[in-house]
Scaffold this active site. Structure first.
Site, PDB file in Angstrom:
ATOM      1  N   ASP A 288       0.762  -1.255  -0.038  1.00  0.00           N
ATOM      2  CA  ASP A 288       0.192   0.032   0.102  1.00  0.00           C
ATOM      3  C   ASP A 288       1.004   1.310   0.011  1.00  0.00           C
ATOM      4  O   ASP A 288       2.007   1.079   0.117  1.00  0.00           O
ATOM      5  CB  ASP A 288      -1.120  -0.127   1.222  1.00  0.00           C
ATOM      6  CG  ASP A 288      -2.235   0.830   0.730  1.00  0.00           C
ATOM      7  OD1 ASP A 288      -2.097   1.654  -0.029  1.00  0.00           O
ATOM      8  OD2 ASP A 288      -3.131   0.972   1.555  1.00  0.00           O
TER       9      ASP A 288
HETATM   10  C1  NOJ Z   1      -3.950   4.065  -0.227  1.00  0.00           C
HETATM   11  C2  NOJ Z   1      -5.187   3.159   0.030  1.00  0.00           C
HETATM   12  O1  NOJ Z   1      -5.118   2.502   1.156  1.00  0.00           O
HETATM   13  C3  NOJ Z   1      -5.300   2.104  -1.273  1.00  0.00           C
HETATM   14  O2  NOJ Z   1      -6.434   1.507  -1.058  1.00  0.00           O
HETATM   15  C4  NOJ Z   1      -4.970   2.858  -2.399  1.00  0.00           C
HETATM   16  O3  NOJ Z   1      -5.106   1.789  -3.494  1.00  0.00           O
HETATM   17  C5  NOJ Z   1      -3.654   3.450  -2.691  1.00  0.00           C
HETATM   18  N1  NOJ Z   1      -3.740   4.623  -1.458  1.00  0.00           N
HETATM   19  C6  NOJ Z   1      -3.540   4.237  -3.977  1.00  0.00           C
HETATM   20  O4  NOJ Z   1      -4.185   5.324  -4.232  1.00  0.00           O
END
Ligand code: NOJ
Length: 750
Positions: A288
């Protein structure tokens, strides 16, 4: 003991090889040869480049690491993927830079296409309320068709985290609290995104997230810790992830939380042992946003070097925006701390997907401007969005048949409607969080949806009344004035689009601002009121629920929101949605979910409190239970027959029942099948959803429904974590919601 100690590293690496977590999937013969040749040509630096993902700075969801020139890095083969770049024009420019690199390895473009790309569909939690698996798959299919036409290869969806805490803002992104329903929906979304399979130009890779147990963050606070037993993890939180692997999901994203003290990003047990080992997942895992680097703040890694080491050992293949792989992996390999086989495994996993997507044959195959134009202007996408939007609406209350509002018949009583509330004219809020905003986005507000339907002899008066989240009541007088002039009031209240979603956890989930007071003021006029509640999570709104005659829970419904709401309000569509999450009476009850475990002191009913598993100041029961939702018609359940009252683990019991539409309107019902294991070697939930049927019945029509019960439906993880069905007595419950069980039987597993 810190992992940087050599003995631990050796043990870790031996474990990785023994749990068989390395890729063994083969491409077509021709592509496999090309992949092997390519791997043979790549320098270590180029390999690490493939593991690196940068944002296009367009829409960040975390701190952006500045520094460096991304274009130069792409040209030098130091970037494997970009996120947050969309549109043929933009993706082509960057792909052309990648084609200037020594080995011309194409970039992957990823984006959070969570509920639509150009056409915005209802938020995933709303779609789950439709209990319409086909429609959900279709919504993902259309999102993929649009996104892929805009050069996007990869969506960071579906989010399949089971969520039992509405304080957590991210409940809006998933399918709610139920594991069984969540697994069905997860599979549908993966199939929808990936269509006929990677390689078709209208398929995008799914990215199943957040692995794992992110939805159980303590206190519903985003990014928080998770502590749970392995049995709970495997039984309640993992099945939707497993269902996604079974549906062929190409990629996974790990999560921000730690699980029992180990951050998910550095978690060998989750990623190596379960995902890539037990489940034999052959795709790749992206971290993430910044989660590799965040292991330092967790207090798990002392610096970027250790973060990179722990991430690669744990099986995190691609680094989203932490840059610890670019900074540290080369050193770690040269020092002998990371075996080359681990780097190669991660690189092969990523390149395999690029081959499967056909990007080595034509890196620009998703960059066709004519196709983009046609896909984004396809009117059937809007129709599909409207269809699932109205299916997602849940009618919570309808006293005195306040709804539907009759505007068509000759002797209609409603000649003037007052539309009041801060969301009545709002367009952007209808989209909800995680929508990809388009400057020319055509969003149907509630006002527009109503107006487009009104005959000339019905007037619509509109007043905002108040803002969503301020203290000002200056608009109340105008709202009261138009309510007085009207025959009925439609009151549009709830949350703004940025009140649920990532980093939107709340301690109070009540109606923001003075909206409840506005509702009270309008009720003072004595006019009947239909409440339209837009929100990204279950809210607590007891006064409204107890005092208003009709309530539609409309979540955030997307581009076609206004039309979908008008369809239900005027009776062109009979509501059929059922809640995918329990609605609490009070934040103090959270976490509150229908499939809780039996206790030694169960409380039977809201007044059975003393020395019982209960609160002395509020009931245990929810305001609205899981699976609940009303219709303009009524259904009668009857004639439950079991083919046998006992079965062996190899048999099935056929369950039949009849469902009759006893009202005057055609409508759909979601018939829910729940099971309870009466006595187990570990205690079992009071009931668990195990199947359902959604079916349409004409007035007076009766349909017969068949369910099959097999041993799989009776199985659970015992104390030794074996998946077993234990002999004994089971209760079968068939109902219209988890709290409205209409038919009951028992049977035995022998
Ligand atoms: C953080 C989020 O937790 C995740 O779900 C997302 O896909 C990413 N950022 C990219 O935007």
């Amino acid at each position: 003991m810190r992992l940087l100690n050599v003995k631990n590293i050796i043990l870790g690496v031996i474990f990785i090889f023994s749990c068989n977590s390395l890729i063994h999937a083969q491409l077509s013969e021709k592509d496999q040869v090309r992949l092997d040749e390519l791997m043979g040509k790549m320098t270590l630096e180029e390999k690490i480049g493939q593991l690196n993902q940068y944002t296009g700075d367009y829409e960040a969801t975390g701190p952006i690491r500045k520094g460096g020139d991304k274009v130069e890095e792409i040209k030098n083969g130091k970037v494997g993927s970009m996120l947050n770049i969309k549109g043929v024009e933009n993706t082509r420019i960057l792909q052309e830079f990648a084609m200037q690199s020594r080995l011309k390895i194409p970039l992957l473009f990823g984006l959070d296409v969570v509920h639509g790309y150009y056409t915005t569909f209802p938020i995933p939690l709303a779609e789950a309320a439709s209990w319409d698996i086909e429609a959900i798959e279709k919504s993902a299919r259309i999102a993929a068709t649009e996104a892929s036409s805009g050069g996007v290869h990869w969506t960071f969806a579906p989010m399949v985290d089971i969520a039992r805490d509405p304080r957590w803002g991210r409940v809006m992104e998933g399918a709610g609290e139920d594991t069984w329903l969540g697994a069905k929906i997860a599979g549908a979304r993966v199939r929808g995104f990936q269509g006929d399979g990677l390689g078709s130009t209208d398929a995008v890779m799914a990215c199943v997230k957040h692995f794992a147990a992110y939805g159980a963050a303590v206190g519903g606070r985003d990014y928080n810790s998770v502590d749970m037993s392995e049995r709970m993890l495997r039984e309640t939180y993992l099945p939707p992830f497993k269902a996604s692997v079974d549906a062929g999901a190409a990629t996974f994203m790990n999560s921000f939380n730690d699980l029992n003290g180990i951050p998910a990003t550095g978690n060998v047990f989750l990623q190596r042992e379960i995902l890539k080992g037990e489940w034999d997942f052959q795709g790749f895992v992206v971290s993430d946003w910044g989660s590799m680097g965040e292991m330092i703040a967790h207090g798990y890694c002392k610096d970027e070097k250790e973060a990179a080491l722990r991430s690669i050992i744990a099986g995190s293949d691609m680094d989203m925006e932490s840059r610890v792989y670019t900074h540290e992996l080369e050193k770690l390999v040269n020092e002998g701390l990371v075996p080359m086989a681990l780097i190669d495994d991660a690189v092969k996993r990523i390149l395999t997907k690029k081959f499967e997507m056909g990007l080595f044959d034509d890196p620009f195959r998703f960059c066709n401007p004519e196709r983009e134009k046609a896909a984004l202007n396809d009117p059937s996408n809007r129709e599909a969005a409207r269809d699932i939007a109205r299916k997602s609406i849940v009618m919570l209350k309808n006293n005195n048949q306040t709804l539907p509002i009759d505007i068509k018949s000759k002797d209609k009583k409603v000649k003037t409607i007052a539309l009041i509330g801060p969301l009545a004219q709002s367009e952007n809020d209808m989209l909800g969080f995680w929508s990809i905003s388009w400057p020319d986005g055509d969003i149907v507000s509630l006002e527009e949806g109503l107006r487009s339907r009104l005959p000339e002899d019905v007037k619509l008066l509109v007043a905002k009344g108040c803002e969503i989240n301020t203290d000002s009541k200056t608009g109340f007088d105008e709202a009261i004035e138009i309510a007085r002039k009207a025959d009925i009031v439609i009151l549009s209240i709830g949350e703004a689009l940025d009140m649920s979603g990532e980093a939107k956890s709340k301690g109070h989930i009540r109606l923001p601002g003075v909206q409840e007071e506005l509702a009270q003021a309008i009720q003072g006029t004595g006019k009947p009121v239909v409440v339209i509640m837009n929100a990204g999570r279950p809210l607590v709104f007891n006064w409204v629920a107890d005092n208003m005659p009709a309530i539609l829970y409309t979540w955030w419904l997307g581009s076609e929101a206004g039309n979908a709401m008008a369809d239900v309000i005027f009776g062109d569509y009979n509501p059929s949605g059922k809640l995918p999450m329990t609605f609490p009476r009070d934040e103090g009850q959270i976490p509150l979910y229908y499939n809780y475990f039996s206790t030694g002191r169960p409380s039977f009913g809201d007044h059975d409190l003393l020395y019982k598993s209960a609160y002395i100041d509020m009931p245990n029961s929810p305001k609205f239970p899981f699976g609940y939702g009303l219709s303009y018609t009524t259904f009668e359940y009857s004639d439950l027959v079991l083919s046998s009252k006992s079965m062996s683990s190899k048999d099935k019991i056929h369950v039949t029942l009849n469902l009759k539409n006893t009202g005057k309107t055609a409508g759909e019902e979601v018939v829910q099948l729940y099971l309870k294991d009466r006595f187990g070697s570990v205690i079992r939930p009071v009931k668990e959803l195990k199947d359902f049927r959604k079916l349409m019945l004409q007035p007076g029509e009766t349909k017969s429904i068949i369910f099959d019960i097999d041993a799989e439906m009776l199985s659970f993880y015992n104390n030794d974590l074996q998946w077993v069905a234990e002999e004994g007595e089971f209760e079968l419950m068939i109902g219209s919601s988890s709290a409205d069980i209409r038919l009951k039987e028992s049977f035995e597993l022998k």
